[in-house]
Design a protein around this motif. Structure first.
Motif, PDB file in Angstrom:
ATOM      1  N   LEU A 206       0.831  -1.196   0.000  1.00  0.00           N
ATOM      2  CA  LEU A 206       0.000   0.000   0.000  1.00  0.00           C
ATOM      3  C   LEU A 206       0.869   1.250   0.000  1.00  0.00           C
ATOM      4  O   LEU A 206       1.860   1.322   0.717  1.00  0.00           O
ATOM      5  N   ILE A 207       0.478   2.222  -0.814  1.00  0.00           N
ATOM      6  CA  ILE A 207       1.095   3.546  -0.797  1.00  0.00           C
ATOM      7  C   ILE A 207      -0.015   4.549  -0.526  1.00  0.00           C
ATOM      8  O   ILE A 207      -1.058   4.514  -1.183  1.00  0.00           O
ATOM      9  N   LEU A 208       0.199   5.426   0.433  1.00  0.00           N
ATOM     10  CA  LEU A 208      -0.781   6.444   0.812  1.00  0.00           C
ATOM     11  C   LEU A 208      -0.275   7.802   0.339  1.00  0.00           C
ATOM     12  O   LEU A 208       0.836   8.210   0.664  1.00  0.00           O
ATOM     13  N   LEU A 209      -1.099   8.491  -0.440  1.00  0.00           N
ATOM     14  CA  LEU A 209      -0.782   9.836  -0.912  1.00  0.00           C
ATOM     15  C   LEU A 209      -1.802  10.799  -0.320  1.00  0.00           C
ATOM     16  O   LEU A 209      -2.999  10.591  -0.432  1.00  0.00           O
ATOM     17  N   GLY A 210      -1.330  11.838   0.306  1.00  0.00           N
ATOM     18  CA  GLY A 210      -2.245  12.807   0.893  1.00  0.00           C
ATOM     19  C   GLY A 210      -2.139  12.791   2.400  1.00  0.00           C
ATOM     20  O   GLY A 210      -1.246  12.163   2.944  1.00  0.00           O
TER      21      GLY A 210
END
Length: 71
Positions: A9-13
């Motif tokens: 998982l990559i979280l942006l924001g």
């Protein structure tokens, strides 16, 4: 960023939406990048259930699994 094999998982924001505020309601977006939906689906359901409890305090969460555009 490129999603590597070992990253689930990559979280942006969070980022403000293009419409940041309407009637004292503020809008933010988080973008999650993942390859295997089944790996994160349970956690997303947990987040949504907790957010529904927080709705009475003014926090509202929606999850769009396949957004056509970003506001």
């Amino acid at each position: 960023p490129k999603l590597e094999e070992n990253q689930q998982l990559i979280l942006l924001g969070p980022n403000r939406g293009s419409v940041a505020r309407i009637n004292e309601h503020y809008y933010y977006q988080l973008l999650l990048k993942y390859k295997k939906k089944d790996v994160v689906q349970n956690q997303l359901n947990d987040i949504l259930m907790q957010a529904q409890k927080e709705g009475k305090n003014g926090l509202y969460v929606t999850i769009d699994h396949e957004p056509l555009f970003f506001i």
